[in-house]
Each structure stands twice: as structure tokens, then as C-alpha cells.
Scaffold this active site. Structure first.
Site, PDB file in Angstrom:
ATOM      1  N   TYR A  22       0.804  -1.325  -0.121  1.00 18.13           N
ATOM      2  CA  TYR A  22      -0.011   0.144   0.220  1.00 18.13           C
ATOM      3  C   TYR A  22       0.749   1.336  -0.021  1.00 18.13           C
ATOM      4  O   TYR A  22       0.174   2.260  -0.032  1.00 18.13           O
ATOM      5  CB  TYR A  22      -0.986  -0.146   1.171  1.00 18.13           C
ATOM      6  CG  TYR A  22      -1.840  -1.220   1.068  1.00 18.13           C
ATOM      7  CD1 TYR A  22      -2.831  -1.430   0.190  1.00 18.13           C
ATOM      8  CD2 TYR A  22      -1.653  -2.178   2.251  1.00 18.13           C
ATOM      9  CE1 TYR A  22      -3.632  -2.444   0.162  1.00 18.13           C
ATOM     10  CE2 TYR A  22      -2.613  -3.382   2.182  1.00 18.13           C
ATOM     11  CZ  TYR A  22      -3.697  -3.578   1.382  1.00 18.13           C
ATOM     12  OH  TYR A  22      -4.378  -4.430   1.390  1.00 18.13           O
ATOM     13  N   HIS A 101      -9.629   0.629  -5.091  1.00 19.74           N
ATOM     14  CA  HIS A 101      -8.730  -0.248  -4.413  1.00 19.74           C
ATOM     15  C   HIS A 101      -7.415   0.154  -4.727  1.00 19.74           C
ATOM     16  O   HIS A 101      -7.147   0.487  -5.806  1.00 19.74           O
ATOM     17  CB  HIS A 101      -8.611  -2.026  -4.666  1.00 19.74           C
ATOM     18  CG  HIS A 101      -9.886  -2.139  -4.451  1.00 19.74           C
ATOM     19  ND1 HIS A 101     -10.364  -2.753  -2.969  1.00 19.74           N
ATOM     20  CD2 HIS A 101     -11.101  -2.734  -5.021  1.00 19.74           C
ATOM     21  CE1 HIS A 101     -11.690  -2.997  -2.970  1.00 19.74           C
ATOM     22  NE2 HIS A 101     -12.070  -3.085  -4.191  1.00 19.74           N
ATOM     23  N   ARG A 112      -9.447 -12.150  -2.706  1.00 22.77           N
ATOM     24  CA  ARG A 112      -9.637 -10.638  -2.950  1.00 22.77           C
ATOM     25  C   ARG A 112     -10.230 -10.516  -4.434  1.00 22.77           C
ATOM     26  O   ARG A 112     -10.388  -9.569  -4.771  1.00 22.77           O
ATOM     27  CB  ARG A 112      -8.133 -10.021  -2.911  1.00 22.77           C
ATOM     28  CG  ARG A 112      -7.839  -9.779  -1.253  1.00 22.77           C
ATOM     29  CD  ARG A 112      -6.298  -8.962  -1.088  1.00 22.77           C
ATOM     30  NE  ARG A 112      -5.794  -9.529  -0.158  1.00 22.77           N
ATOM     31  CZ  ARG A 112      -5.760  -8.886   1.132  1.00 22.77           C
ATOM     32  NH1 ARG A 112      -6.832  -8.069   1.464  1.00 22.77           N
ATOM     33  NH2 ARG A 112      -5.053  -9.390   1.879  1.00 22.77           N
TER      34      ARG A 112
END
Ligand code: DQA
Length: 142
Positions: A22, A101, A112
């Protein structure tokens, strides 16, 4: 146009958790970039984050009942993959919702790959890090 930017479970730890996935920018820093982009287009943004599913549902209801915005960006985090409550809330409101996302969820673990939200969202953007929010905002606007 007023846009509500919603982040769900664990997104408050962005920049501090799983940095390889991330990135290192915090949610506050990402929100600053989104706000600057929105402002440059004459748009207004409101930010909301919660780790609690029901609070996210309440925020969607509030946006609908009080007509607080014309579009919503939603990164629901892991709720994306199993929250029928969020799905029903999105289906219940007449404001377009873009599913966002930061990571490319399709290049990750099998659980996912499925979103229970996509079917009731206007569009989906994933894989562009913080720019996923910007791309979704452009899509919603146009
Ligand atoms: C995420 C992807 C989800 O699978 C995960 O649970 C998150 C973040 C993303 O932004 O890439 O918490 O929504």
C-alpha cells in the site's frame, strides 16, 4: 460537484501497514492529494473513514437522506469481499458509488478476486495506489 471519499476497515493504517503493498503515504497525505486534485477541478470533497461496517452503512444512508454529495468513492478494504450490508446500502441509494482499491486485488490472494460490491457500483478502479482514487474521481465526474 461534491464528492464523499469513504475508506473502510484498516485503511486508517495506510502508510504504516504492509508498505510493500500500500506504499508509505499515510491516509491523511493521500487525502490531501485528493483534495488538491478536486479543488483544481472546482470540486469539493468530504473524507470519512471507519473500521466499523455499520458506521459505513450509516454514512451512506446519511449521504442519501440528507443529499450531502453527488458521488461517492468507496474503498471498503476487506469489507469489499464479504459485506452484503454495504452492498445493500449502495443498492439502496441513488448516488453513484465508485469502488476503489489501491492494490491490484486481482493479482493478489484468491479471496480478494471477488467483490460483493462491484455489481452495485458505477465502476471499479484498482491497482494504481493513491491514484486509484483520482482515476475514480475523474470517472465519476465524467
Ligand atoms: C484494499 C484491498 C483489500 O483487499 C484489502 O482488504 C484492503 C485494501 C486496497 O485498497 O487495495 O484493506 O481495498
Amino acid at each position: 460537484m461534491k464528492i464523499l471519499v469513504m475508506n473502510g476497515v484498516n485503511l486508517n493504517l495506510t502508510g504504516k501497514r504492509e508498505k510493500g503493498v500500500y506504499g508509505t503515504e499515510t491516509l491523511e497525505q493521500i487525502n490531501e492529494k485528493i483534495a488538491a486534485f478536486a479543488k483544481s477541478n472546482g470540486d469539493e470533497v468530504e473524507f470519512y473513514q471507519s473500521n466499523i461496517e455499520g458506521e459505513l452503512v450509516n454514512k451512506l444512508h446519511e449521504a442519501y437522506l440528507n443529499k450531502t454529495c453527488q458521488g461517492i468513492l468507496l474503498n471498503a478494504g476487506a469489507f469489499t469481499h464479504y459485506s452484503y450490508a454495504l452492498r445493500d446500502a449502495i443498492a439502496a441509494i441513488d448516488i453513484p458509488v465508485a469502488e476503489v482499491h489501491m492494490s491490484n486485488v486481482h493479482a493478489r490472494e484468491a479471496f480478494r478476486h471477488n467483490s460483493v460490491l462491484s455489481e452495485v457500483c458505477k465502476g471499479v478502479v484498482c491497482g494504481f495506489g493513491a491514484n486509484s482514487y483520482i482515476a475514480a474521481m475523474v470517472g465519476l465526474k465524467r
